[in-house]
Design a protein around this motif. Structure first.
Motif, PDB file in Angstrom:
ATOM      1  N   ASN A  35      84.696  72.407  25.235  1.00  0.00           N
ATOM      2  CA  ASN A  35      84.003  72.737  23.998  1.00  0.00           C
ATOM      3  C   ASN A  35      82.822  71.793  23.797  1.00  0.00           C
ATOM      4  N   HIS A  36      81.628  72.375  23.816  1.00  0.00           N
ATOM      5  CA  HIS A  36      80.413  71.599  23.567  1.00  0.00           C
ATOM      6  C   HIS A  36      80.286  71.397  22.058  1.00  0.00           C
ATOM      7  N   LEU A  37      80.382  70.163  21.603  1.00  0.00           N
ATOM      8  CA  LEU A  37      80.443  69.876  20.178  1.00  0.00           C
ATOM      9  C   LEU A  37      79.158  70.270  19.454  1.00  0.00           C
ATOM     10  N   ARG A  44      67.986  78.468  13.720  1.00  0.00           N
ATOM     11  CA  ARG A  44      68.277  79.165  14.972  1.00  0.00           C
ATOM     12  C   ARG A  44      68.112  78.277  16.206  1.00  0.00           C
ATOM     13  N   ALA A  45      67.168  77.353  16.178  1.00  0.00           N
ATOM     14  CA  ALA A  45      66.845  76.583  17.378  1.00  0.00           C
ATOM     15  C   ALA A  45      68.049  75.862  17.979  1.00  0.00           C
ATOM     16  N   PRO A  46      68.827  75.097  17.201  1.00  0.00           N
ATOM     17  CA  PRO A  46      69.990  74.435  17.822  1.00  0.00           C
ATOM     18  C   PRO A  46      71.055  75.419  18.288  1.00  0.00           C
ATOM     19  N   ALA A  47      71.191  76.551  17.603  1.00  0.00           N
ATOM     20  CA  ALA A  47      72.157  77.562  18.041  1.00  0.00           C
ATOM     21  C   ALA A  47      71.751  78.120  19.404  1.00  0.00           C
ATOM     22  N   ASP A  48      70.478  78.400  19.568  1.00  0.00           N
ATOM     23  CA  ASP A  48      69.988  78.903  20.851  1.00  0.00           C
ATOM     24  C   ASP A  48      70.124  77.841  21.941  1.00  0.00           C
ATOM     25  N   ALA A  49      69.866  76.576  21.580  1.00  0.00           N
ATOM     26  CA  ALA A  49      69.966  75.492  22.561  1.00  0.00           C
ATOM     27  C   ALA A  49      71.401  75.329  23.049  1.00  0.00           C
ATOM     28  N   ASP A  50      72.369  75.414  22.138  1.00  0.00           N
ATOM     29  CA  ASP A  50      73.768  75.290  22.552  1.00  0.00           C
ATOM     30  C   ASP A  50      74.217  76.505  23.365  1.00  0.00           C
ATOM     31  N   THR A  51      73.652  77.658  23.073  1.00  0.00           N
ATOM     32  CA  THR A  51      73.949  78.842  23.888  1.00  0.00           C
ATOM     33  C   THR A  51      73.505  78.618  25.325  1.00  0.00           C
ATOM     34  N   VAL A  52      72.319  78.075  25.498  1.00  0.00           N
ATOM     35  CA  VAL A  52      71.825  77.760  26.840  1.00  0.00           C
ATOM     36  C   VAL A  52      72.729  76.734  27.514  1.00  0.00           C
ATOM     37  N   ALA A  53      73.173  75.731  26.736  1.00  0.00           N
ATOM     38  CA  ALA A  53      74.065  74.709  27.296  1.00  0.00           C
ATOM     39  C   ALA A  53      75.363  75.336  27.792  1.00  0.00           C
ATOM     40  N   VAL A  70      85.682  77.861  28.703  1.00  0.00           N
ATOM     41  CA  VAL A  70      84.920  77.328  27.579  1.00  0.00           C
ATOM     42  C   VAL A  70      85.433  77.914  26.266  1.00  0.00           C
ATOM     43  N   SER A  71      85.132  77.208  25.180  1.00  0.00           N
ATOM     44  CA  SER A  71      85.455  77.699  23.841  1.00  0.00           C
ATOM     45  C   SER A  71      84.278  77.419  22.930  1.00  0.00           C
ATOM     46  N   VAL A  72      83.850  78.438  22.181  1.00  0.00           N
ATOM     47  CA  VAL A  72      82.650  78.329  21.339  1.00  0.00           C
ATOM     48  C   VAL A  72      83.020  78.516  19.876  1.00  0.00           C
ATOM     49  N   LYS A  73      82.238  77.910  19.005  1.00  0.00           N
ATOM     50  CA  LYS A  73      82.407  78.096  17.567  1.00  0.00           C
ATOM     51  C   LYS A  73      81.330  79.065  17.054  1.00  0.00           C
ATOM     52  N   PRO A  74      81.706  80.036  16.229  1.00  0.00           N
ATOM     53  CA  PRO A  74      80.721  80.997  15.714  1.00  0.00           C
ATOM     54  C   PRO A  74      79.543  80.336  15.008  1.00  0.00           C
ATOM     55  N   SER A  75      79.801  79.329  14.170  1.00  0.00           N
ATOM     56  CA  SER A  75      78.688  78.696  13.447  1.00  0.00           C
ATOM     57  C   SER A  75      77.799  77.897  14.382  1.00  0.00           C
ATOM     58  N   GLN A  76      78.332  77.540  15.555  1.00  0.00           N
ATOM     59  CA  GLN A  76      77.530  76.858  16.557  1.00  0.00           C
ATOM     60  C   GLN A  76      76.555  77.818  17.222  1.00  0.00           C
ATOM     61  N   LEU A  77      76.968  79.066  17.357  1.00  0.00           N
ATOM     62  CA  LEU A  77      76.112  80.065  18.002  1.00  0.00           C
ATOM     63  C   LEU A  77      75.259  80.832  17.004  1.00  0.00           C
ATOM     64  N   GLY A  78      75.262  80.407  15.729  1.00  0.00           N
ATOM     65  CA  GLY A  78      74.310  80.975  14.793  1.00  0.00           C
ATOM     66  C   GLY A  78      74.869  81.789  13.652  1.00  0.00           C
ATOM     67  N   LEU A  79      76.198  81.825  13.456  1.00  0.00           N
ATOM     68  CA  LEU A  79      76.751  82.644  12.379  1.00  0.00           C
ATOM     69  C   LEU A  79      76.284  82.185  11.006  1.00  0.00           C
ATOM     70  N   SER A  80      76.053  80.882  10.839  1.00  0.00           N
ATOM     71  CA  SER A  80      75.567  80.366   9.552  1.00  0.00           C
ATOM     72  C   SER A  80      74.092  80.673   9.334  1.00  0.00           C
ATOM     73  N   VAL A  81      73.396  81.066  10.402  1.00  0.00           N
ATOM     74  CA  VAL A  81      71.998  81.491  10.279  1.00  0.00           C
ATOM     75  C   VAL A  81      71.971  82.962   9.882  1.00  0.00           C
ATOM     76  N   ALA A 262      89.209  70.223  25.384  1.00  0.00           N
ATOM     77  CA  ALA A 262      88.487  68.969  25.584  1.00  0.00           C
ATOM     78  C   ALA A 262      87.042  69.092  25.104  1.00  0.00           C
ATOM     79  N   PRO A 263      86.693  68.457  23.983  1.00  0.00           N
ATOM     80  CA  PRO A 263      85.319  68.490  23.491  1.00  0.00           C
ATOM     81  C   PRO A 263      84.437  67.472  24.203  1.00  0.00           C
ATOM     82  N   TYR A 264      83.150  67.743  24.203  1.00  0.00           N
ATOM     83  CA  TYR A 264      82.190  66.800  24.768  1.00  0.00           C
ATOM     84  C   TYR A 264      80.852  67.005  24.064  1.00  0.00           C
ATOM     85  N   GLY A 265      79.959  66.020  24.220  1.00  0.00           N
ATOM     86  CA  GLY A 265      78.616  66.154  23.667  1.00  0.00           C
ATOM     87  C   GLY A 265      78.234  64.976  22.785  1.00  0.00           C
ATOM     88  N   THR A 266      76.978  64.942  22.407  1.00  0.00           N
ATOM     89  CA  THR A 266      76.476  63.824  21.606  1.00  0.00           C
ATOM     90  C   THR A 266      76.858  63.922  20.136  1.00  0.00           C
TER      91      THR A 266
END
Length: 293
Positions: A35-37, A44-53, A70-81, A262-266
């Motif tokens: 899981n990329h944190l 939209r920009a960070p959502a698109d960036a994490d999609t690429v990641a 992998v496991s993704v969070k909806p708000s990470q991929l832009g649901l809050s946008v 297992a999460p990872y990321g900055t």
């Protein structure tokens, strides 16, 4: 840089770090859900960036011999946008999973996101992108890609949602629920949540053919799952968090299919704080680590 005290709960800051963590866990018989944190993006920009990641991570997993997904969070991929942003980005991640044979889990967030998450998952899982069907073996399902969704037993609606998904291709991860929803939509007493979890598990083992992930650290629920497996014969897996009951994960891996989230990321500081607040044992671990050095 990730401090040593956080490394119990977070695999590292880079994709290379989580893949190396997966190699170590695979040697112990445990699969790894990467899981990329990142979450709750309102641009939209960070959502698109994490999609690429995620697309890159999926490509790297597909090119390896790792037992990882992998496991993704909806708000990470832009649901809050906007829901359309989430749908578009999830489609990209699922397409990458199908291309490279990597399973994609969709996490569930707070109760306000359930409808959009469930609708999108079901559309993609039932469509041509959903490669896993009930009745396939676990190993084959992972190799072919496919999708899974997390549901939370503390929500009153979950029993109905499980009935909706009983014949849906893919898998369902059942957890008790880590959010704090209002009483009108959720069970708020621990005993109520435990009872709902038991009932949901029994329904899944009885009605699902091959799509059960028991997301729990509770020994009583793991025993219940093993008993239900003996009763119904339905294949299942156990999923636990990195850093929580890892000895139990290794022990369980000798007798059943075990996966570690297992999460990872900055963006690890917020996740690390959440793990410390969840259990007294986690906070004591951190204090001991700081004191020793």
């Amino acid at each position: 840089m990730l401090p040593p005290v956080a490394s119990r709960f977070v695999a590292g800051e880079s994709a290379a770090a989580v893949l190396e963590h997966a190699r170590r866990e695979n040697d112990r018989g445990v699969g790894v859900i990467c899981n990329h944190l990142g979450e709750h993006y309102h641009e939209r920009a960070p959502a698109d960036a994490d999609t690429v990641a995620y697309e890159r991570l999926i490509r790297d997993i597909g090119a390896s011999e790792l037992r990882a997904c992998v496991s993704v969070k909806p708000s990470q991929l832009g649901l809050s946008v906007d829901e359309s942003v989430f749908r578009e980005n999830l489609a990209r991640v699922v397409a990458a999973g199908a291309e490279h044979g990597v399973f994609v889990w969709v996490d569930m967030e707070d109760h306000t996101t359930v409808d959009a998450t469930l609708d999108t998952f079901e559309e993609y899982a039932r469509g041509p992108r959903g490669a896993v069907h009930h009745g396939t073996s676990e190993r084959r399902g992972r190799e072919q890609g496919g999708m899974g969704l997390c549901l939370q037993s503390n929500l009153r609606r979950t029993a109905d949602d499980l009935r909706r998904l009983a014949d849906c291709p893919g898998k369902v991860r059942l957890v008790k629920g880590a959010y704090d929803p209002p009483a009108e939509v959720a069970y708020t007493e621990k005993s109520q949540v435990n009872e709902a979890y038991r009932e949901d598990l029994e329904y899944m083992f009885r009605e699902f053919d091959d799509g059960i992930a028991v997301g729990s650290h509770d020994p009583a629920m793991l025993t219940r799952a093993a008993d239900l497996h003996a009763d119904y014969g339905t294949p299942y897996e156990v999923q636990m968090l990195m850093g929580v009951r890892e000895r139990a994960q290794n022990d369980l891996a000798r007798t059943c299919d075990v996966w570690q989230y297992a999460p990872y990321g900055t963006s690890w500081p917020a996740y690390f704080r959440r793990r410390l607040l969840e259990r007294k044992e986690n906070a004591l671990f951190a204090l001991r680590a700081i004191a020793s050095g």
